[in-house]
Design an enzyme around this catalytic site. Structure first.
Site, PDB file in Angstrom:
ATOM      1  N   ARG A  79      -5.176   5.104  -6.485  1.00 11.62           N
ATOM      2  CA  ARG A  79      -5.754   4.601  -5.243  1.00 11.62           C
ATOM      3  C   ARG A  79      -7.026   5.355  -4.914  1.00 11.62           C
ATOM      4  O   ARG A  79      -7.082   6.583  -4.988  1.00 11.62           O
ATOM      5  CB  ARG A  79      -4.760   4.769  -4.101  1.00 11.62           C
ATOM      6  CG  ARG A  79      -5.390   4.463  -2.782  1.00 11.62           C
ATOM      7  CD  ARG A  79      -4.390   4.285  -1.697  1.00 11.62           C
ATOM      8  NE  ARG A  79      -5.056   4.313  -0.427  1.00 11.62           N
ATOM      9  CZ  ARG A  79      -4.420   4.386   0.717  1.00 11.62           C
ATOM     10  NH1 ARG A  79      -3.121   4.431   0.744  1.00 11.62           N
ATOM     11  NH2 ARG A  79      -5.088   4.410   1.849  1.00 11.62           N
ATOM     12  N   ARG A  88      -6.449  -1.935  -1.337  1.00 13.43           N
ATOM     13  CA  ARG A  88      -5.889  -0.768  -2.024  1.00 13.43           C
ATOM     14  C   ARG A  88      -4.849  -1.168  -3.055  1.00 13.43           C
ATOM     15  O   ARG A  88      -4.119  -2.144  -2.863  1.00 13.43           O
ATOM     16  CB  ARG A  88      -5.267   0.195  -1.002  1.00 13.43           C
ATOM     17  CG  ARG A  88      -4.138  -0.415  -0.278  1.00 13.43           C
ATOM     18  CD  ARG A  88      -4.028  -0.137   1.211  1.00 13.43           C
ATOM     19  NE  ARG A  88      -5.184   0.023   2.008  1.00 13.43           N
ATOM     20  CZ  ARG A  88      -5.256   0.867   3.031  1.00 13.43           C
ATOM     21  NH1 ARG A  88      -4.233   1.631   3.328  1.00 13.43           N
ATOM     22  NH2 ARG A  88      -6.332   0.959   3.763  1.00 13.43           N
ATOM     23  N   ASP A  91      -0.331   1.435  -0.964  1.00 12.39           N
ATOM     24  CA  ASP A  91      -0.217   2.209   0.266  1.00 12.39           C
ATOM     25  C   ASP A  91       1.268   2.496   0.458  1.00 12.39           C
ATOM     26  O   ASP A  91       2.078   1.582   0.361  1.00 12.39           O
ATOM     27  CB  ASP A  91      -0.750   1.376   1.436  1.00 12.39           C
ATOM     28  CG  ASP A  91      -0.883   2.192   2.698  1.00 12.39           C
ATOM     29  OD1 ASP A  91      -1.968   2.752   2.901  1.00 12.39           O
ATOM     30  OD2 ASP A  91       0.088   2.261   3.475  1.00 12.39           O
ATOM     31  N   ASP A  93       3.766   4.390   3.247  1.00 10.61           N
ATOM     32  CA  ASP A  93       3.826   5.046   4.556  1.00 10.61           C
ATOM     33  C   ASP A  93       5.254   5.460   4.877  1.00 10.61           C
ATOM     34  O   ASP A  93       6.203   4.696   4.639  1.00 10.61           O
ATOM     35  CB  ASP A  93       3.378   4.083   5.664  1.00 10.61           C
ATOM     36  CG  ASP A  93       1.886   3.806   5.630  1.00 10.61           C
ATOM     37  OD1 ASP A  93       1.115   4.728   5.309  1.00 10.61           O
ATOM     38  OD2 ASP A  93       1.499   2.659   5.934  1.00 10.61           O
TER      39      ASP A  93
HETATM   40  O1  GSY Z   1      -1.072  -0.135   6.407  1.00 11.32           O
HETATM   41  C1  GSY Z   1      -0.822  -0.556   5.144  1.00 11.32           C
HETATM   42  C2  GSY Z   1      -2.007  -1.174   4.488  1.00 11.32           C
HETATM   43  N1  GSY Z   1      -2.412  -2.421   5.153  1.00 11.32           N
HETATM   44  C3  GSY Z   1      -1.791  -3.618   5.123  1.00 11.32           C
HETATM   45  C4  GSY Z   1      -0.596  -4.062   4.502  1.00 11.32           C
HETATM   46  O2  GSY Z   1       0.160  -3.321   3.838  1.00 11.32           O
HETATM   47  N2  GSY Z   1      -0.288  -5.390   4.709  1.00 11.32           N
HETATM   48  C5  GSY Z   1      -1.079  -6.231   5.433  1.00 11.32           C
HETATM   49  N3  GSY Z   1      -0.723  -7.503   5.567  1.00 11.32           N
HETATM   50  N4  GSY Z   1      -2.222  -5.808   6.021  1.00 11.32           N
HETATM   51  C6  GSY Z   1      -2.565  -4.516   5.855  1.00 11.32           C
HETATM   52  N5  GSY Z   1      -3.642  -3.868   6.331  1.00 11.32           N
HETATM   53  C7  GSY Z   1      -3.528  -2.615   5.899  1.00 11.32           C
HETATM   54  S1  GSY Z   1      -4.665  -1.371   6.261  1.00 11.32           S
END
Ligand code: GSY
Length: 152
Positions: A79, A88, A91, A93
């Site tokens: 990443r 990305r 991710d 979390d």
């Molecule tokens: O916060 C995680 C990364 N992220 C995402 C995601 O995982 N899914 C969607 N649908 N939108 C996102 N925007 C981000 S930043």
């Protein structure tokens, strides 16, 4: 003491399912994995749809130890942190750990935006309906819809 913990995983760059699948296979203490959901991007620049899953752990690791695991999985997916909210490969979390509250500059648990995000709440609802706010309204299939991995 073993506690219930939840991690949220998302990918919208490269082979999205390969990134998620590889990371899930290398997470410790996994007890359940949600279905895979394809989700419209939230925030950031114009970008492709994400695949999102939530993973449940039964773990005695602290939030900070889990954050280190998340970062390792992201690094394995090469990443690049080019743009905040940008596309990305992976991710990961820390969303929630039963009984744990952390409020530090680089780590906040429960995740500060988890209760606003359908891409978290819909997979999380499959594993832990007790954590979903009563006021949550499912936004429907234009925002979040089921996704099935291709048959090899
Ligand atoms: O916060 C995680 C990364 N992220 C995402 C995601 O995982 N899914 C969607 N649908 N939108 C996102 N925007 C981000 S930043």
């Amino acid at each position: 003491m073993t506690r219930r913990a939840f991690l949220g995983l998302g990918s919208n760059l490269g082979d999205r399912w390969a990134h998620l699948n590889h990371a899930i296979g290398r997470l410790p203490d996994v007890v359940k994995v949600s279905s895979i959901w394809e989700t419209a991007p939230v925030g950031g620049p114009d970008q492709d749809n994400y695949l999102n899953v939530v993973v449940q752990l039964a773990t005695d690791r602290t939030a900070r130890q889990l954050l280190a695991v998340c970062r390792e999985r992201e690094e394995e997916a090469e990443r690049i942190r080019a743009e905040r909210w940008g596309p990305r490969t992976l991710d990961v979390d820390v969303l929630w750990i039963d009984g744990e509250r952390v409020d530090e500059h680089d780590l906040v648990v429960p995740h500060p935006r988890m209760f606003e995000r359908a891409f978290v709440l819909i997979p999380l609802r499959e594993l832990a309906p007790d954590l979903i706010p009563d006021h949550f309204v499912d936004p429907g299939p234009e925002v979040v819809w089921p996704w099935t991995p291709p048959v090899e």
